[in-house]
Each structure stands twice: as structure tokens, then as C-alpha cells.
Design an enzyme around this catalytic site. Structure first.
Site, PDB file in Angstrom:
ATOM      1  N   PRO A  12       0.747  -1.407   0.172  1.00  0.00           N
ATOM      2  CA  PRO A  12      -0.082   0.053   0.046  1.00  0.00           C
ATOM      3  C   PRO A  12       0.766   1.301   0.157  1.00  0.00           C
ATOM      4  O   PRO A  12       2.287   1.262   0.165  1.00  0.00           O
ATOM      5  CB  PRO A  12      -0.793  -0.046   1.381  1.00  0.00           C
ATOM      6  N   GLY A  14       2.817   4.450   1.087  1.00  0.00           N
ATOM      7  CA  GLY A  14       3.578   4.988   2.355  1.00  0.00           C
ATOM      8  C   GLY A  14       4.154   3.739   3.142  1.00  0.00           C
ATOM      9  O   GLY A  14       4.903   3.907   4.171  1.00  0.00           O
ATOM     10  N   LYS A  17       8.121   0.882   0.049  1.00  0.00           N
ATOM     11  CA  LYS A  17       8.653   0.375  -1.199  1.00  0.00           C
ATOM     12  C   LYS A  17       9.702   0.811  -1.593  1.00  0.00           C
ATOM     13  O   LYS A  17      10.854   0.246  -1.993  1.00  0.00           O
ATOM     14  CB  LYS A  17       7.400   0.181  -1.995  1.00  0.00           C
ATOM     15  N   TYR A  47      -6.848  13.074  -4.945  1.00  0.00           N
ATOM     16  CA  TYR A  47      -7.139  12.815  -3.777  1.00  0.00           C
ATOM     17  C   TYR A  47      -8.342  13.678  -3.140  1.00  0.00           C
ATOM     18  O   TYR A  47      -8.885  13.532  -2.150  1.00  0.00           O
ATOM     19  CB  TYR A  47      -5.732  13.062  -2.821  1.00  0.00           C
ATOM     20  N   ASP A  86      10.350  -0.650  -7.432  1.00  0.00           N
ATOM     21  CA  ASP A  86       9.453  -0.277  -6.285  1.00  0.00           C
ATOM     22  C   ASP A  86       7.891  -0.326  -6.707  1.00  0.00           C
ATOM     23  O   ASP A  86       6.995   0.142  -5.984  1.00  0.00           O
ATOM     24  CB  ASP A  86       9.949   0.880  -5.614  1.00  0.00           C
TER      25      ASP A  86
END
Length: 215
Positions: A12, A14, A17, A47, A86
Site C-alpha cells: 500500500p 507509504g 517500497k 485525492y 518499487d
């Protein structure tokens, strides 16, 4: 596993990664592939209003990740140069299923399958997961302005989506090893022994592959 190591780190928002990818890249001397996030011009608007800006946001990510993987395949994997990323491009479907309305998701899914049909597939996955409290804490710590309006309910849904996705991934790809790391119990940024544990796990799978390849 493919002959050239291609490791993808997932989890998820934050969860750490990129931090882990950087550390593994340095330790193993693998090329680092970082996803484009803050360069997405729609992300801040997304967002604030997910329904309004989800399609633009997801399409930007899909096209950029496609281009990145295309470059990685040509410049590194086909040249026998190992890569640690990542992200895994299939994460796009996790977000698209969560954020897109049905009609737009259908269009998006068609484009996704066309673009990713011949993309290189990672041959090792590292899955970082944690509780909502830990995820929220890490998002606050890294302090990205565009992430400060993310709703906790969205992050909770996303964490469950990732869990479902990884369980399905392991069923569909039993040949690809998945290293699961619990972020509530391990902090590889602050604690070297936690990082060493992950490095040892990666080493183990890399060596197992070499042994199988020789046989």
C-alpha cells in the site's frame, strides 16, 4: 524465475517500497526502477475528488509505467542486467478496480491488457504490508503534501485490496516466490537487522534459482 533477476516490491501507499528498493539496489548492485508518482499532474486533484479525476490519474500512471518497463527490458533485462523495482505494473488494476466507475473501468481494462501483453514479468515479489495505523504514520512521516488529503477509509480499502491481490497472485503464479514482510513488526529503515533479514531472504531465493538453473 527468469535468468536475470527482476525483483518487484509491492504494498500500500507509504509502506516503504521505494526505501527498500533503494537499499536492495545498493546492496546487490541492481538497477533501481522507481515509479513516477509526484510527476502525475492529476494526483493532487484525485485525492480531493476521486470520482472526478480517477480515469486521468490511472491512465497517466499506466502509460508511464508501460514506457518505464519497455525501457527497462531493452536497456537492462535483455542485456542480462538485474533490476529491482518499487512497483509491479499489475498494481494498476488494484487501483483501477477501486476508483473507476464501471464504464470507465471496462475501457481502462482493455487498454491495460493491450499495453501489458508482452511486458517483462518480475521473477521475485516482495510484499510489504501493515496495519492502517502504521500506514498512516509512515505517510505523515514522509510528508508528501499531495498525500495529506488521503482518507483513512480509502487506505484501509486499499490495504485489503492489496492483500486480496497478493493472495490471488500466489495462486496464479506459484513459480514466482513472494517474500512477505510485516511492517508492524519490522522497520528496515531504522533497524539494520530487519534489513539484513530481508536481504537474506532475497539471497536465499536468488541462490535457489541458481541451483535450479544449473540442474
Amino acid at each position: 524465475m527468469a535468468e536475470v533477476p527482476f525483483i518487484a516490491i509491492e504494498g500500500p501507499i507509504g509502506i516503504g517500497k521505494t526505501s527498500l528498493a533503494k537499499k536492495l539496489s545498493v546492496h546487490f548492485d541492481f538497477h533501481l526502477l522507481k515509479e513516477i508518482v509526484e510527476e502525475n499532474p492529476f494526483l493532487g486533484k484525485f485525492y480531493d475528488d476521486i470520482d472526478e479525476w480517477s480515469f486521468q490519474t490511472e491512465m497517466f500512471f499506466l502509460c508511464n509505467r508501460f514506457k518505464q518497463l519497455e525501457d527497462i527490458e531493452q536497456k537492462y533485462l535483455l542485456e542480462n542486467k538485474a533490476v529491482v523495482a518499487d512497483y509491479h505494473i499489475s498494481k494498476n488494476m488494484i487501483f483501477a478496480k477501486r476508483t473507476l466507475q464501471a464504464d470507465k473501468f471496462e475501457k481502462y481494462e482493455q487498454i491495460y491488457h493491450i499495453l501489458t501483453k508482452d511486458m517483462p514479468v518480475p521473477n521475485m515479489m516482495i510484499y510489504l504490508h501493515a496495519s492502517l495505523d502504521t500506514i498512516l504514520k509512515r505517510i505523515r512521516l514522509r510528508g508528501r503534501e499531495i498525500e495529506q488529503n488521503i482518507k483513512a477509509s480509502y487506505l484501509a480499502q486499499l490495504a485489503q485490496d492489496y492483500e486480496d491481490y497478493m493472495n490471488e497472485f500466489e495462486k496464479l503464479h506459484p513459480e514466482i516466490p513472494v517474500i512477505r514482510i510485516n511492517g508492524d513488526e519490522m522497520d528496515f529503515v531504522k533497524h539494520q537487522d530487519n534489513l539484513d533479514y530481508i536481504i537474506n531472504q532475497v539471497d536465499l531465493h536468488l541462490n535457489n534459482h541458481k541451483t535450479v538453473a544449473k540442474n
